[in-house]
Write a protein that holds these residues in place. Structure first.
Motif, PDB file in Angstrom:
ATOM      1  N   THR A 190     -29.961 -57.336  54.168  1.00 53.17           N
ATOM      2  CA  THR A 190     -29.573 -57.963  55.415  1.00 53.17           C
ATOM      3  C   THR A 190     -29.485 -59.482  55.760  1.00 53.17           C
ATOM      4  O   THR A 190     -28.616 -59.978  56.173  1.00 53.17           O
ATOM      5  N   VAL A 191     -30.696 -59.842  55.226  1.00 53.99           N
ATOM      6  CA  VAL A 191     -30.620 -61.412  55.242  1.00 53.99           C
ATOM      7  C   VAL A 191     -29.670 -62.220  54.609  1.00 53.99           C
ATOM      8  O   VAL A 191     -29.136 -63.279  55.025  1.00 53.99           O
ATOM      9  N   GLY A 192     -29.360 -61.615  53.202  1.00 58.53           N
ATOM     10  CA  GLY A 192     -28.617 -62.274  52.293  1.00 58.53           C
ATOM     11  C   GLY A 192     -27.061 -62.240  52.901  1.00 58.53           C
ATOM     12  O   GLY A 192     -26.293 -63.130  52.613  1.00 58.53           O
ATOM     13  N   ILE A 193     -26.716 -60.946  53.440  1.00 59.56           N
ATOM     14  CA  ILE A 193     -25.386 -60.913  53.922  1.00 59.56           C
ATOM     15  C   ILE A 193     -25.294 -61.839  55.376  1.00 59.56           C
ATOM     16  O   ILE A 193     -24.043 -62.458  55.486  1.00 59.56           O
ATOM     17  N   LEU A 194     -26.118 -61.877  56.224  1.00 56.24           N
ATOM     18  CA  LEU A 194     -26.124 -62.733  57.243  1.00 56.24           C
ATOM     19  C   LEU A 194     -25.810 -64.123  56.822  1.00 56.24           C
ATOM     20  O   LEU A 194     -25.183 -64.832  57.363  1.00 56.24           O
ATOM     21  N   GLU A 195     -26.828 -64.721  55.872  1.00 54.60           N
ATOM     22  CA  GLU A 195     -26.558 -66.024  55.281  1.00 54.60           C
ATOM     23  C   GLU A 195     -25.362 -66.246  54.647  1.00 54.60           C
ATOM     24  O   GLU A 195     -24.544 -67.206  55.092  1.00 54.60           O
ATOM     25  N   THR A 196     -24.638 -65.242  53.898  1.00 50.31           N
ATOM     26  CA  THR A 196     -23.447 -65.546  53.339  1.00 50.31           C
ATOM     27  C   THR A 196     -22.148 -65.497  54.581  1.00 50.31           C
ATOM     28  O   THR A 196     -21.255 -66.188  54.427  1.00 50.31           O
ATOM     29  N   TRP A 238     -30.463 -50.008  46.130  1.00 50.43           N
ATOM     30  CA  TRP A 238     -30.388 -50.889  44.895  1.00 50.43           C
ATOM     31  C   TRP A 238     -28.823 -50.943  44.444  1.00 50.43           C
ATOM     32  O   TRP A 238     -28.277 -51.944  44.222  1.00 50.43           O
ATOM     33  N   LEU A 239     -28.203 -49.848  44.573  1.00 51.13           N
ATOM     34  CA  LEU A 239     -26.634 -49.778  44.270  1.00 51.13           C
ATOM     35  C   LEU A 239     -26.266 -50.810  45.217  1.00 51.13           C
ATOM     36  O   LEU A 239     -24.964 -51.365  44.868  1.00 51.13           O
ATOM     37  N   SER A 240     -26.219 -50.582  46.552  1.00 51.68           N
ATOM     38  CA  SER A 240     -25.588 -51.592  47.621  1.00 51.68           C
ATOM     39  C   SER A 240     -25.836 -53.056  47.321  1.00 51.68           C
ATOM     40  O   SER A 240     -24.961 -53.698  47.438  1.00 51.68           O
ATOM     41  N   LEU A 241     -27.158 -53.421  46.880  1.00 51.18           N
ATOM     42  CA  LEU A 241     -27.618 -54.618  46.672  1.00 51.18           C
ATOM     43  C   LEU A 241     -26.612 -55.054  45.487  1.00 51.18           C
ATOM     44  O   LEU A 241     -26.118 -56.350  45.268  1.00 51.18           O
ATOM     45  N   LEU A 242     -26.642 -54.168  44.252  1.00 52.06           N
ATOM     46  CA  LEU A 242     -25.559 -54.619  43.091  1.00 52.06           C
ATOM     47  C   LEU A 242     -24.315 -54.730  43.786  1.00 52.06           C
ATOM     48  O   LEU A 242     -23.511 -55.868  43.294  1.00 52.06           O
ATOM     49  N   ALA A 243     -23.515 -53.855  44.475  1.00 52.11           N
ATOM     50  CA  ALA A 243     -22.138 -54.028  44.816  1.00 52.11           C
ATOM     51  C   ALA A 243     -22.011 -55.464  45.785  1.00 52.11           C
ATOM     52  O   ALA A 243     -20.807 -56.134  45.747  1.00 52.11           O
ATOM     53  N   TYR A 244     -22.930 -55.439  46.737  1.00 51.22           N
ATOM     54  CA  TYR A 244     -22.702 -56.721  47.688  1.00 51.22           C
ATOM     55  C   TYR A 244     -22.874 -58.127  46.694  1.00 51.22           C
ATOM     56  O   TYR A 244     -22.121 -58.871  47.054  1.00 51.22           O
ATOM     57  N   TRP A 245     -23.603 -58.252  45.854  1.00 52.86           N
ATOM     58  CA  TRP A 245     -23.878 -59.351  44.901  1.00 52.86           C
ATOM     59  C   TRP A 245     -22.722 -59.544  44.078  1.00 52.86           C
ATOM     60  O   TRP A 245     -22.035 -60.739  44.004  1.00 52.86           O
ATOM     61  N   MET A 246     -22.231 -58.439  43.352  1.00 49.08           N
ATOM     62  CA  MET A 246     -20.890 -58.258  42.637  1.00 49.08           C
ATOM     63  C   MET A 246     -19.604 -58.722  43.497  1.00 49.08           C
ATOM     64  O   MET A 246     -18.895 -59.427  42.804  1.00 49.08           O
ATOM     65  N   THR A 247     -19.714 -58.638  44.631  1.00 49.01           N
ATOM     66  CA  THR A 247     -18.611 -58.947  45.586  1.00 49.01           C
ATOM     67  C   THR A 247     -18.788 -60.312  46.299  1.00 49.01           C
ATOM     68  O   THR A 247     -17.834 -60.652  47.177  1.00 49.01           O
ATOM     69  N   GLY A 248     -19.832 -60.867  46.096  1.00 46.25           N
ATOM     70  CA  GLY A 248     -19.923 -62.191  46.865  1.00 46.25           C
ATOM     71  C   GLY A 248     -20.508 -62.243  48.137  1.00 46.25           C
ATOM     72  O   GLY A 248     -20.605 -63.172  48.731  1.00 46.25           O
ATOM     73  N   LYS A 249     -21.053 -61.232  48.415  1.00 41.21           N
ATOM     74  CA  LYS A 249     -21.243 -60.887  49.921  1.00 41.21           C
ATOM     75  C   LYS A 249     -23.070 -61.057  49.958  1.00 41.21           C
ATOM     76  O   LYS A 249     -23.517 -61.207  51.234  1.00 41.21           O
ATOM     77  N   THR A 250     -23.596 -61.318  48.984  1.00 37.59           N
ATOM     78  CA  THR A 250     -24.997 -61.902  48.990  1.00 37.59           C
ATOM     79  C   THR A 250     -25.169 -62.944  47.967  1.00 37.59           C
ATOM     80  O   THR A 250     -24.481 -62.695  46.988  1.00 37.59           O
ATOM     81  N   PRO A 251     -26.050 -63.750  48.169  1.00 36.96           N
ATOM     82  CA  PRO A 251     -26.173 -64.972  47.313  1.00 36.96           C
ATOM     83  C   PRO A 251     -26.889 -64.484  45.954  1.00 36.96           C
ATOM     84  O   PRO A 251     -27.062 -65.377  44.920  1.00 36.96           O
ATOM     85  N   ALA A 252     -27.687 -63.476  45.801  1.00 38.42           N
ATOM     86  CA  ALA A 252     -28.377 -62.930  44.655  1.00 38.42           C
ATOM     87  C   ALA A 252     -28.512 -61.636  44.682  1.00 38.42           C
ATOM     88  O   ALA A 252     -28.446 -60.918  45.716  1.00 38.42           O
ATOM     89  N   LEU A 253     -29.058 -60.974  43.696  1.00 39.39           N
ATOM     90  CA  LEU A 253     -28.983 -59.354  43.667  1.00 39.39           C
ATOM     91  C   LEU A 253     -30.379 -59.094  44.586  1.00 39.39           C
ATOM     92  O   LEU A 253     -30.273 -58.041  45.210  1.00 39.39           O
ATOM     93  N   LEU A 254     -31.365 -59.964  44.841  1.00 34.99           N
ATOM     94  CA  LEU A 254     -32.495 -59.949  45.569  1.00 34.99           C
ATOM     95  C   LEU A 254     -32.746 -60.892  46.542  1.00 34.99           C
ATOM     96  O   LEU A 254     -33.356 -61.733  45.922  1.00 34.99           O
ATOM     97  N   PRO A 255     -31.895 -61.346  47.401  1.00 30.82           N
ATOM     98  CA  PRO A 255     -31.969 -62.416  48.177  1.00 30.82           C
ATOM     99  C   PRO A 255     -32.950 -62.688  49.063  1.00 30.82           C
ATOM    100  O   PRO A 255     -33.912 -61.567  49.386  1.00 30.82           O
ATOM    101  N   GLY A 256     -33.574 -63.923  49.039  1.00 26.57           N
ATOM    102  CA  GLY A 256     -34.499 -64.159  50.081  1.00 26.57           C
ATOM    103  C   GLY A 256     -35.984 -64.686  49.297  1.00 26.57           C
ATOM    104  O   GLY A 256     -36.037 -64.339  47.983  1.00 26.57           O
ATOM    105  N   PRO A 257     -36.715 -65.268  49.940  1.00 30.16           N
ATOM    106  CA  PRO A 257     -38.033 -65.706  49.213  1.00 30.16           C
ATOM    107  C   PRO A 257     -38.966 -64.680  49.052  1.00 30.16           C
ATOM    108  O   PRO A 257     -39.209 -63.831  49.804  1.00 30.16           O
ATOM    109  N   ILE A 258     -39.780 -64.897  47.888  1.00 29.47           N
ATOM    110  CA  ILE A 258     -40.787 -63.981  47.585  1.00 29.47           C
ATOM    111  C   ILE A 258     -42.150 -64.705  47.811  1.00 29.47           C
ATOM    112  O   ILE A 258     -42.352 -65.668  47.398  1.00 29.47           O
ATOM    113  N   GLU A 259     -42.831 -63.766  48.660  1.00 29.36           N
ATOM    114  CA  GLU A 259     -44.115 -64.710  49.121  1.00 29.36           C
ATOM    115  C   GLU A 259     -45.254 -64.047  48.103  1.00 29.36           C
ATOM    116  O   GLU A 259     -45.280 -62.742  48.083  1.00 29.36           O
ATOM    117  N   ASN A 260     -46.019 -64.713  47.419  1.00 31.34           N
ATOM    118  CA  ASN A 260     -46.938 -64.238  46.667  1.00 31.34           C
ATOM    119  C   ASN A 260     -48.369 -64.259  47.308  1.00 31.34           C
ATOM    120  O   ASN A 260     -48.455 -65.081  48.110  1.00 31.34           O
TER     121      ASN A 260
END
Length: 260
Positions: A190-196, A238-260
């Motif tokens: 969701t965040v990746g798509i909104l940013e794109t 996971w399939l949706s993430l892959l499809a959106y990433w491959m079509t340029g609608k998200t900036p990465a396969l797993l968009p967003g910061p990872i908090e450790n």
């Protein structure tokens, strides 16, 4: 990908459906007296049902998605608005009976109602398909969200269209802050798509967690139905993430910061 085609792809890609088809194939092969292949197909499906239904497979598949935004962090200043992309309305039942009905993602609308109470000046923007968005707005009103605060976008058929059509409707400004409410496992996409799509000032507000933390990640599921459902959910996301990433609608396969 058109909605009809994506639904068809996900129908055949669901692990539970694949296992059912495998059982059916095995039975057909047995009827055709292709015994070895038929027994093998049924045996593989049986083992698959045990693994998918009871093992921690679904939890381990969903956990990386929920770790991206592990908790909601309130903004420093009151937000301009609250975005929710639906997904909590039981479509067929609500529209056919004209009675609001929620599903297992009802945490989303509960969170929206709470945030609307915390931030009384914020608008509440709901995006979903025709009829469903109207029903979602009715649910929000039952939680005492004033009707004049609600903005409805009811033409979208995908998460990408949610982002694009809401941006067109709301015309967000660079200095505005928008809370994004959705399930934790759905938040990275969701965040990746909104940013794109050009949104800025986003504050993720994850809800509807499906996985525990710590050693509970490796617990076996007591209900095969729950395991199958969550594995289907993970596979689709996971399939949706892959499809959106491959079509340029998200900036990465797993968009967003990872908090450790």
């Amino acid at each position: 990908m058109p909605e009809g085609l994506s639904n068809l792809v996900f129908f055949f890609a669901r692990p539970s459906n694949i296992l059912v088809f495998l059982v059916f194939l095995g039975l057909v092969l047995l009827l055709l007296r292709v015994y070895r292949a038929g027994i093998l197909a049924i045996a593989v499906a049986s083992v698959g049902f045990v693994i998918v239904g009871f093992s921690p497979l679904a939890t381990l598949a969903l956990a990386p998605l929920e770790r991206i935004y592990p908790k909601a962090i309130p903004p420093e200043a009151p937000p301009t608005g609250i975005l929710v992309f639906g997904g909590f309305v039981e479509d067929d039942i609500s529209t056919s009976r004209d009675v609001p009905s929620v599903n297992e993602s009802a945490d989303r609308i509960i969170a929206v109602a709470d945030l609307a109470r915390r931030y009384p000046e914020a608008i509440v923007a709901i995006s979903d398909g025709p009829q469903v968005a109207q029903m979602a707005a009715r649910i929000a009103e039952t939680f005492a969200v004033a009707k004049d605060r609600i903005r409805i976008e009811d033409q979208s058929t995908s998460t990408w269209e949610n982002a694009v059509y809401l941006k067109r409707l709301l015309d967000p400004k660079p200095d505005e802050t928008w809370l994004v409410v959705t399930s934790a496992w759905h938040m990275p996409r969701t965040v990746g798509i909104l940013e794109t799509a050009g949104w800025t000032g986003l504050v993720p507000w994850p809800v509807d967690y499906r996985t525990p933390v710590g050693e509970g990640l490796y617990d076996w599921t007591p209900s095969a139905a729950d395991g199958l459902y969550n594995t289907n959910l993970a596979a689709r996301e996971w399939l949706s993430l892959l499809a959106y990433w491959m079509t340029g609608k998200t900036p990465a396969l797993l968009p967003g910061p990872i908090e450790n």
